[in-house]
Design a protein around this motif. Structure first.
Motif, PDB file in Angstrom:
ATOM      1  N   LYS A   1       5.851   2.717   6.893  1.00  0.00           N
ATOM      2  CA  LYS A   1       6.681   1.857   6.615  1.00  0.00           C
ATOM      3  C   LYS A   1       6.557   2.799   5.664  1.00  0.00           C
ATOM      4  N   ILE A   2       5.040   2.398   4.853  1.00  0.00           N
ATOM      5  CA  ILE A   2       4.623   2.681   3.178  1.00  0.00           C
ATOM      6  C   ILE A   2       5.085   4.340   2.970  1.00  0.00           C
ATOM      7  N   VAL A   3       4.099   4.706   4.154  1.00  0.00           N
ATOM      8  CA  VAL A   3       4.431   7.184   4.176  1.00  0.00           C
ATOM      9  C   VAL A   3       5.500   7.350   4.019  1.00  0.00           C
ATOM     10  N   ASP A   4       7.502   6.501   5.167  1.00  0.00           N
ATOM     11  CA  ASP A   4       7.886   7.272   4.801  1.00  0.00           C
ATOM     12  C   ASP A   4       8.787   6.991   3.392  1.00  0.00           C
TER      13      ASP A   4
ATOM     14  N   ALA B   1      10.003  11.107  -2.679  1.00  0.00           N
ATOM     15  CA  ALA B   1       9.657  12.381  -3.104  1.00  0.00           C
ATOM     16  C   ALA B   1      10.717  12.989  -3.242  1.00  0.00           C
ATOM     17  N   GLU B   2      11.609  13.413  -2.029  1.00  0.00           N
ATOM     18  CA  GLU B   2      13.182  14.079  -2.064  1.00  0.00           C
ATOM     19  C   GLU B   2      14.058  13.839  -2.616  1.00  0.00           C
ATOM     20  N   THR B   3      14.182  12.500  -2.356  1.00  0.00           N
ATOM     21  CA  THR B   3      15.519  12.790  -3.187  1.00  0.00           C
ATOM     22  C   THR B   3      15.223  12.208  -4.419  1.00  0.00           C
TER      23      THR B   3
ATOM     24  N   SER C   1       4.780   2.654  -6.379  1.00  0.00           N
ATOM     25  CA  SER C   1       3.726   1.200  -6.401  1.00  0.00           C
ATOM     26  C   SER C   1       3.968   1.289  -5.357  1.00  0.00           C
ATOM     27  N   PRO C   2       3.255   1.384  -4.428  1.00  0.00           N
ATOM     28  CA  PRO C   2       3.452   1.511  -2.488  1.00  0.00           C
ATOM     29  C   PRO C   2       2.631   0.142  -2.405  1.00  0.00           C
ATOM     30  N   ILE C   3       1.460   0.169  -2.023  1.00  0.00           N
ATOM     31  CA  ILE C   3       0.885  -1.137  -2.138  1.00  0.00           C
ATOM     32  C   ILE C   3       1.034  -2.211  -2.932  1.00  0.00           C
ATOM     33  N   ALA C   4       2.115  -2.545  -3.515  1.00  0.00           N
ATOM     34  CA  ALA C   4       1.962  -3.396  -4.824  1.00  0.00           C
ATOM     35  C   ALA C   4       2.991  -4.223  -4.060  1.00  0.00           C
ATOM     36  N   ASP C   5       3.027  -4.662  -3.176  1.00  0.00           N
ATOM     37  CA  ASP C   5       3.760  -5.734  -1.940  1.00  0.00           C
ATOM     38  C   ASP C   5       2.181  -6.626  -0.643  1.00  0.00           C
ATOM     39  N   LEU C   6       1.312  -5.865  -1.577  1.00  0.00           N
ATOM     40  CA  LEU C   6       0.426  -5.686  -0.320  1.00  0.00           C
ATOM     41  C   LEU C   6      -0.960  -6.587  -1.260  1.00  0.00           C
ATOM     42  N   TYR C   7      -1.576  -8.371  -0.521  1.00  0.00           N
ATOM     43  CA  TYR C   7      -2.418  -8.452  -1.004  1.00  0.00           C
ATOM     44  C   TYR C   7      -3.984  -8.029  -1.529  1.00  0.00           C
TER      45      TYR C   7
END
Length: 263
Positions: free
Chosen positions: A9-12, A18-20, A162-168
């Motif tokens: 999910k994070i990679v996608d 980035a593409e957008t 911020s791709p991991i800001a919802d992960l502890y």
């Protein structure tokens, strides 16, 4: 924890964003810690250009060694990964001389200088990001960003995504294992690397990440009277730091001007 689904999910998400945005990829500051190790790997997995920058400022050698062990491992696996080391110590020293502050008169100078290191790295990432058509990818986790505010405003908090800001933090370690990062990164003791003396995150905070996560997960559903012993100590630490960090956690306040005053 369904690590494979989270990774995918994070990679996608990173690739689509980035593409957008019409950019070529991401630039990531690599410190030798697990957060930047995981984020840089996720960016590399997008297949987009990924520029990794190691930016030592009086850095401990073990942190530098870990960073480059990870960087070289990523470069061997992903042809889209590039890396550079920029020694920011001379620039930081010149700033320090230019400030010419007496630390006896200003007791907060040491903390201000620690934050200056983070802000110097931020502007470096944005400089190279703009040169290469890349977005700055943040490495903050949920506890640090939205729990206790353990980051530098407009330093490591100054990012585009911020791709991991919802992960502890404990979940980030699980991703590191699932991603098969080098052992030194998987076992790295969290530290912000902003001080000349070795200070781990947990030493600075006064609590471990698992202890803080327990409080954050219950935040708003329990109050001080529900805790005792060590849990109460950690609750008080979390409450104090969360309150002090609201200027980081909340959006920048804007003074609203009544529309009728504009005429």
């Amino acid at each position: 924890m369904q690590t494979d689904k989270i990774i995918s999910k994070i990679v996608d998400w990173l690739k689509n964003y980035a593409e957008t945005a019409g950019v070529k990829g991401y630039v990531v500051g690599v410190s030798g810690g697990v957060d930047s190790g995981v984020v840089s790997t996720l960016c590399a997995m997008t297949g987009l250009k990924t520029l990794l920058i190691e930016m030592p400022i009086h850095q401990k050698q073990d942190q530098v060694n870990r960073a480059w062990e990870h960087i070289n491992d990523l470069k061997s696996k992903f042809p889209n990964v590039e890396a550079v080391s920029l020694n920011l110590t001379p620039a930081f020293e010149e700033l320090y001389r230019s400030f010419n502050v007496n630390d006896e008169e200003f007791p907060a100078e040491k903390l201000a200088l620690a934050n200056t290191r983070a802000r110097l790295r931020m502007l470096t990432l944005y400089y190279f990001g703009q040169l290469n058509g890349l977005l700055v990818c943040g490495t903050g986790n949920k506890v640090e960003d939205f729990g206790i505010g353990f980051y530098t405003k407009y330093g490591d908090g100054g990012v585009d995504v911020s791709p991991i800001a919802d992960l502890y933090k404990t979940e980030v370690y699980k991703l590191a294992k699932a991603l098969n990062l080098v052992e030194s990164i998987q076992n790295a003791i969290p530290t912000d690397g902003l001080w000349d003396t070795e200070r781990t995150d947990e030493q600075q905070i006064g609590a471990t990440y698992p202890e803080l996560e327990k409080i954050q997960k219950e935040w708003g559903t329990k109050d001080e009277s529900d805790y005792s012993g060590r849990d109460l100590e950690v609750y008080k630490i979390f409450k104090r730091m969360n309150k002090a960090a609201q200027h980081k956690i909340q959006p920048i306040p804007v003074c609203d001007i009544p529309e009728e005053w504009r005429n």
